[in-house]
Design a protein around this motif. Structure first.
Motif, mmCIF file in Angstrom:
data_model
loop_
_atom_site.group_PDB
_atom_site.id
_atom_site.type_symbol
_atom_site.label_atom_id
_atom_site.label_comp_id
_atom_site.label_asym_id
_atom_site.label_seq_id
_atom_site.Cartn_x
_atom_site.Cartn_y
_atom_site.Cartn_z
ATOM 1 N N SER A 1 0.907 4.106 -2.982
ATOM 2 C CA SER A 1 0.704 5.544 -2.752
ATOM 3 C C SER A 1 1.803 6.392 -3.390
ATOM 4 O O SER A 1 1.613 7.583 -3.622
ATOM 5 C CB SER A 1 0.626 5.840 -1.256
ATOM 6 N N GLU A 2 2.943 5.782 -3.694
ATOM 7 C CA GLU A 2 4.066 6.516 -4.271
ATOM 8 C C GLU A 2 4.040 6.548 -5.800
ATOM 9 O O GLU A 2 4.848 7.249 -6.406
ATOM 10 C CB GLU A 2 5.379 5.903 -3.785
ATOM 11 N N ARG B 1 0.827 -1.213 0.000
ATOM 12 C CA ARG B 1 0.000 0.000 0.000
ATOM 13 C C ARG B 1 0.858 1.258 0.000
ATOM 14 O O ARG B 1 0.509 2.252 -0.638
ATOM 15 C CB ARG B 1 -0.950 -0.022 1.191
ATOM 16 N N ILE B 2 1.981 1.230 0.692
ATOM 17 C CA ILE B 2 2.891 2.379 0.672
ATOM 18 C C ILE B 2 3.440 2.578 -0.733
ATOM 19 O O ILE B 2 3.486 3.698 -1.246
ATOM 20 C CB ILE B 2 4.026 2.200 1.701
ATOM 21 N N SER C 1 -4.402 2.967 -0.162
ATOM 22 C CA SER C 1 -3.196 3.247 0.611
ATOM 23 C C SER C 1 -3.504 3.798 2.003
ATOM 24 O O SER C 1 -2.652 3.740 2.892
ATOM 25 C CB SER C 1 -2.294 4.220 -0.143
ATOM 26 N N GLU C 2 -4.709 4.306 2.219
ATOM 27 C CA GLU C 2 -5.089 4.836 3.527
ATOM 28 C C GLU C 2 -5.664 3.775 4.466
ATOM 29 O O GLU C 2 -5.912 4.066 5.632
ATOM 30 C CB GLU C 2 -6.110 5.970 3.348
ATOM 31 N N ALA D 1 -6.421 4.263 -5.652
ATOM 32 C CA ALA D 1 -5.094 4.054 -5.056
ATOM 33 C C ALA D 1 -4.980 4.782 -3.727
ATOM 34 O O ALA D 1 -4.435 4.234 -2.760
ATOM 35 C CB ALA D 1 -4.005 4.523 -6.013
ATOM 36 N N ARG D 2 -5.484 5.998 -3.664
ATOM 37 C CA ARG D 2 -5.430 6.767 -2.421
ATOM 38 C C ARG D 2 -6.259 6.084 -1.336
ATOM 39 O O ARG D 2 -5.823 5.940 -0.196
ATOM 40 C CB ARG D 2 -5.909 8.198 -2.653
ATOM 41 N N ARG D 3 -7.452 5.627 -1.710
ATOM 42 C CA ARG D 3 -8.324 4.957 -0.743
ATOM 43 C C ARG D 3 -7.664 3.665 -0.238
ATOM 44 O O ARG D 3 -7.685 3.370 0.958
ATOM 45 C CB ARG D 3 -9.678 4.658 -1.378
#
Length: 84
Positions: free
Chosen positions: A55-56, A51-52, A76-77, A72-74
């Protein structure tokens, strides 16, 4: 029955003492739970690292793999223990 089947059957029968035989190894209930916890921690850590990395990624990279930036944002959070 082949030779390897005979060997496995004999070893598995001998391994069934006070634990649960898996293959030729004996796992007591405590060892089984401990291994399950270690596996869970390893999987949770791998998911968090993934997930990290997600996010990159840039928007172009996300588009290449078919993931929308919002998705992707959802993802990774999410917390490391979240497997949904």
């Amino acid at each position: 029955m082949s030779t390897i089947d005979t060997i496995c059957a004999d070893e598995c029968a001998n391994a069934r003492t006070d634990g649960v035989a898996i293959g030729t190894a004996v796992r007591t209930p405590f060892k089984g739970r401990l291994i399950a916890v270690i596996d869970w921690i390893g999987t949770a850590m791998m998911k968090r690292r993934t997930r990290i990395h997600l996010s990159e990624l840039t928007d172009d990279q996300l588009r290449d793999i078919g993931v929308a930036p919002r998705e992707a944002r959802r993802e990774s959070e999410r917390f490391f223990w979240d497997y949904r």
